[in-house]
Design an enzyme around this catalytic site. Structure first.
Site, mmCIF file in Angstrom:
data_model
loop_
_atom_site.group_PDB
_atom_site.id
_atom_site.type_symbol
_atom_site.label_atom_id
_atom_site.label_comp_id
_atom_site.label_asym_id
_atom_site.label_seq_id
_atom_site.Cartn_x
_atom_site.Cartn_y
_atom_site.Cartn_z
ATOM 1 N N GLY A 205 18.575 43.629 33.330
ATOM 2 C CA GLY A 205 18.560 43.419 32.006
ATOM 3 C C GLY A 205 19.605 42.273 31.842
ATOM 4 O O GLY A 205 20.455 42.438 30.649
ATOM 5 N N ILE B 44 18.236 28.704 32.736
ATOM 6 C CA ILE B 44 17.722 29.644 31.732
ATOM 7 C C ILE B 44 16.263 29.179 31.321
ATOM 8 O O ILE B 44 15.144 29.634 31.151
ATOM 9 C CB ILE B 44 18.577 29.667 30.457
ATOM 10 N N GLU C 174 23.035 20.534 34.977
ATOM 11 C CA GLU C 174 22.029 20.039 34.000
ATOM 12 C C GLU C 174 21.680 21.511 33.101
ATOM 13 O O GLU C 174 20.733 21.235 32.492
ATOM 14 C CB GLU C 174 21.013 19.234 34.528
ATOM 15 N N THR D 237 20.229 37.765 31.079
ATOM 16 C CA THR D 237 19.245 36.952 29.993
ATOM 17 C C THR D 237 17.986 36.901 30.833
ATOM 18 O O THR D 237 16.865 36.914 30.033
ATOM 19 C CB THR D 237 19.822 35.676 30.380
ATOM 20 N N LYS E 163 23.713 21.439 20.785
ATOM 21 C CA LYS E 163 24.276 20.789 21.825
ATOM 22 C C LYS E 163 23.156 19.700 21.941
ATOM 23 O O LYS E 163 22.098 19.521 21.831
ATOM 24 C CB LYS E 163 24.032 21.538 23.112
HETATM 25 C C1 LIG Z 1 28.663 29.989 37.690
HETATM 26 C C2 LIG Z 1 27.274 29.956 37.032
HETATM 27 C C3 LIG Z 1 27.265 29.019 35.612
HETATM 28 C C4 LIG Z 1 26.012 29.207 35.083
HETATM 29 N N1 LIG Z 1 25.836 28.479 33.817
HETATM 30 C C5 LIG Z 1 24.670 28.284 33.547
HETATM 31 C C6 LIG Z 1 24.330 27.455 32.220
HETATM 32 O O1 LIG Z 1 25.304 26.832 31.679
HETATM 33 N N2 LIG Z 1 23.122 27.427 31.828
HETATM 34 C C7 LIG Z 1 22.095 27.992 32.216
HETATM 35 O O2 LIG Z 1 20.961 27.855 31.965
HETATM 36 N N3 LIG Z 1 22.376 28.868 33.270
HETATM 37 C C8 LIG Z 1 23.614 29.018 34.004
HETATM 38 N N4 LIG Z 1 24.085 29.834 34.796
HETATM 39 C C9 LIG Z 1 22.777 30.861 35.304
HETATM 40 C C10 LIG Z 1 22.583 31.816 34.410
HETATM 41 O O3 LIG Z 1 23.812 32.436 34.443
HETATM 42 C C11 LIG Z 1 21.488 32.821 34.787
HETATM 43 O O4 LIG Z 1 20.328 32.225 34.941
HETATM 44 C C12 LIG Z 1 21.116 34.002 33.782
HETATM 45 O O5 LIG Z 1 22.296 34.493 33.375
HETATM 46 C C13 LIG Z 1 20.149 34.843 34.280
HETATM 47 O O6 LIG Z 1 20.860 35.826 34.963
HETATM 48 P P1 LIG Z 1 19.971 36.798 35.626
HETATM 49 O O7 LIG Z 1 19.360 37.734 34.458
HETATM 50 O O8 LIG Z 1 18.895 36.623 36.696
HETATM 51 O O9 LIG Z 1 21.018 37.924 36.435
HETATM 52 P P2 LIG Z 1 22.050 38.986 35.836
HETATM 53 O O10 LIG Z 1 22.820 38.338 34.627
HETATM 54 O O11 LIG Z 1 23.079 38.920 37.055
HETATM 55 O O12 LIG Z 1 21.487 40.320 35.551
HETATM 56 C C14 LIG Z 1 20.976 41.262 36.604
HETATM 57 C C15 LIG Z 1 20.647 42.521 36.226
HETATM 58 O O13 LIG Z 1 20.167 43.043 37.008
HETATM 59 C C16 LIG Z 1 20.546 44.540 36.878
HETATM 60 N N5 LIG Z 1 20.706 45.183 38.210
HETATM 61 C C17 LIG Z 1 21.267 44.613 39.253
HETATM 62 N N6 LIG Z 1 21.197 45.559 40.558
HETATM 63 C C18 LIG Z 1 20.661 46.832 39.822
HETATM 64 C C19 LIG Z 1 20.505 48.111 40.293
HETATM 65 N N7 LIG Z 1 20.733 48.363 41.629
HETATM 66 N N8 LIG Z 1 20.134 48.846 39.342
HETATM 67 C C20 LIG Z 1 19.966 48.732 38.133
HETATM 68 N N9 LIG Z 1 20.132 47.375 37.620
HETATM 69 C C21 LIG Z 1 20.380 46.314 38.474
HETATM 70 C C22 LIG Z 1 22.164 44.204 36.439
HETATM 71 O O14 LIG Z 1 22.748 45.356 35.834
HETATM 72 C C23 LIG Z 1 21.896 43.085 35.357
HETATM 73 O O15 LIG Z 1 21.364 43.767 34.033
HETATM 74 C C24 LIG Z 1 24.936 29.679 35.505
HETATM 75 C C25 LIG Z 1 25.233 30.503 36.599
HETATM 76 C C26 LIG Z 1 26.351 30.558 37.468
HETATM 77 C C27 LIG Z 1 26.435 31.278 38.601
#
Ligand SMILES: Cc1cc2nc3c(=O)[nH]c(=O)nc-3n(C[C@H](O)[C@H](O)[C@H](O)COP(=O)(O)OP(=O)(O)OC[C@H]3O[C@@H](n4cnc5c(N)ncnc54)[C@H](O)[C@@H]3O)c2cc1C
Length: 503
Positions: free
Chosen positions: A15, A342, A338, A17, A80
């Site tokens: 859960g 997201i 860049e 982004t 932005k």
């Molecule tokens: C340094 C950095 C800077 C960034 N800056 C940007 C930016 O400026 N612009 C942009 O577009 N993107 C950026 N990103 C990328 C962006 O952060 C991600 O694409 C976005 O937040 C999506 O993350 P996610 O949902 O894939 O993972 P996460 O936010 O890590 O979510 C993972 C989810 O899985 C759940 N989960 C994991 N394991 C389990 C389990 N065993 N049981 C139950 N739940 C579990 C967690 O609780 C969480 O809810 C950046 C990334 C990094 C690393």
């Protein structure tokens, strides 16, 4: 009356982004044709970064019927207009990659050809002066203009964005389950994912599983081993620290990417605070030195503990494998230079909705999805590599490594074509249009040796008139715009969130 087709059971694991963007869009678009269940674990939490976005997110939100002002208020968002790059060409330069168009293109030749010819004829104005979004950004101005006259994106609090989408998704019937996934159960015969098993023993079955578990990639990698293409050779940064600081002035309508000797630093102004971070290559800088460097170069009081992250640049070889689709960081990661991550989530989610299978997963949908998603990733990869390869910097081992590395043929060809002719072509619905490539290539120091001969069709007076008209139009429009901070406060001021420190 019951539908003759079974309702699709879509299980979203995670859960962040990624998870909530998927759940909200599917629940809203598919309605009763799909049952969305999302599992997330508060004790694990999210990656906690990802604040700078690009213009297609405006369209995504519109598609979902999201009220912009409401969304911006809820996420403390600002507008932005692009990214200001400091020190990427030679260490003391700056250039702006704007979201706007520069000048006026002819169907046969982009505006850069007229500008290049104009320089030859004694017109000295910078290429930047012909772009409304760029000049507005540097003046700290913003307003919505009629007919989408300004192309923009958002700088937002990603945790609040996920929360906002969660409310929406649950309102549309998605079911959230709090719990830790302890096991991904595979079907013994097909090898598909059959169920997620939580640590308290519950089994969550589904037809289609979205792996949104972030870098852990619990389903697509740990259970299904879909393979990974490592792109570290071209994008050698592998570490980041993020922290938040107080605002020291009104928020500017752009993100900053400041190069340093082993990577770069971001600064993203939101309404209530600034998001900062350092991205670096651990081969050339250690963690303590990186933190010192970041702390030494932030403005305003530090509000949070540093969030340390490690990553490997690259992508999952198969984004959709069996009945599982990687969305978000589980599908791979390229540094946020860049702000494209997201966007890749958005592309995957919309693509999936377009290819939603009626019955069992169809191999041709899977192949098409993977090809399209990989195409997006390869194009973004090339664009990012450009920032490192096309540099005059040789002042540190990091920059010497970047300047001497081999690059993919697709990028080498693009750079060479531009250097020789000033031409850039956008292929296969590429995310970054011609003007993005032109701004970054020239900003990084690639100056074309020639231009399209059609520019010389203009007599000097006509050329002068064209250049002056465009430039004056930009100046006139910018003069009518309010300060960005004032506009944001009026349009979507998030005073309540700021006052309560909601984060
Ligand atoms: C340094 C950095 C800077 C960034 N800056 C940007 C930016 O400026 N612009 C942009 O577009 N993107 C950026 N990103 C990328 C962006 O952060 C991600 O694409 C976005 O937040 C999506 O993350 P996610 O949902 O894939 O993972 P996460 O936010 O890590 O979510 C993972 C989810 O899985 C759940 N989960 C994991 N394991 C389990 C389990 N065993 N049981 C139950 N739940 C579990 C967690 O609780 C969480 O809810 C950046 C990334 C990094 C690393």
């Amino acid at each position: 009356m019951r539908s003759e087709h079974p309702i699709k059971r879509i299980v979203v694991a995670g859960g962040g982004t990624g998870g909530w963007m998927a759940a909200a869009a599917i629940a809203r678009t598919m309605g009763r044709a799909a049952q969305v269940t999302l599992v997330e674990s508060e004790s694990i939490g999210t990656v906690g970064v990802g604040e700078s976005t690009i213009p297609p997110l405006v369209t995504y939100n519109r598609l979902l019927g999201i009220n912009e002002a409401e969304f911006m208020r809820a996420t403390n968002a600002t507008f932005k207009l692009g990214i200001l790059f400091d020190g990427w060409k030679n260490g003391s330069d700056r250039y702006f990659h704007s979201f706007g168009l520069t000048g006026r293109d002819h169907w046969a030749a982009g505006f850069q050809h007229y500008w290049l010819y104009g320089r030859e004829r004694g017109h000295e104005a910078s290429y930047d002066d012909y772009c409304l979004e760029l000049v507005a950004a540097m003046d700290g101005k913003f307003a919505h203009l009629p007919d989408n006259g300004m192309n923009y994106a958002y700088q937002l609090d990603s945790t609040l964005y996920a929360k906002f989408l969660r409310t929406m998704a649950e309102g549309d019937g998605a079911v959230r389950i709090e719990g830790k996934i302890a096991q991904v159960e595979l079907d013994g015969e097909s090898g598909d994912v059959a169920a997620l098993v939580l640590d308290r023993g519950d089994r969550i079955e589904g037809d289609l599983f979205l792996d949104c578990t972030g870098f852990r990639a619990l389903l697509i990698d740990q259970a299904l081993h879909a393979g990974f293409d490592d792109w570290t050779h071209w994008l050698p940064c592998d570490s980041a620290i993020a922290l938040q600081t107080e605002n020291v002035g009104p928020p500017v309508p752009y993100t900053r990417a400041m190069a340093h000797d082993a990577g770069w630093q971001w600064r993203i102004p939101l309404q209530h605070r600034i998001g900062n971070g350092l991205v670096w290559c651990s081969r050339y800088l250690d963690r303590d030195a990186a933190l010192d460097r970041l702390l030494g170069n932030v403005e305003g009081k530090v509000l949070t503990e540093p969030n340390h992250l490690r990553f490997t640049s690259g992508v999952r070889r198969r984004q959709w494998y069996r009945n599982c689709i990687a969305i978000g960081l589980s599908g791979g990661f390229m540094e946020p230079l860049e702000s494209t991550s997201i966007h890749l989530i958005q592309r995957a989610v919309l693509r999936l909705i377009r290819m939603m299978p009626l019955g069992p997963v169809n191999p041709s949908d899977v192949a098409e999805f993977n090809e399209q998603q990989m195409q997006d990733m390869l194009q973004i990869r090339d664009f990012l590599i450009l920032h490192y390869k096309a540099t005059e910097r040789r002042d540190s081992p990091f920059w010497r490594q970047c300047a001497s590395m081999s690059v993919p043929d697709t990028l080498a060809q693009k750079m060479e074509l531009f250097r020789e002719t000033g031409r850039v072509f956008r292929r296969n619905e590429e995310l970054f249009a011609e003007n993005s490539w032109v701004q970054v290539m020239m900003g990084q120091g690639i100056m074309p040796r020639s231009w399209h001969p059609i520019a010389a069709k203009l007599y000097d007076d006509d050329l002068g008139r064209l250049l002056t008209t465009v430039r004056d139009g930009v100046v006139r429009t910018v003069a009518t715009l309010p300060a960005h901070g004032t506009y944001v406060a009026r349009y979507c001021g998030a005073a309540t969130n700021a006052a309560t420190g909601t984060d």
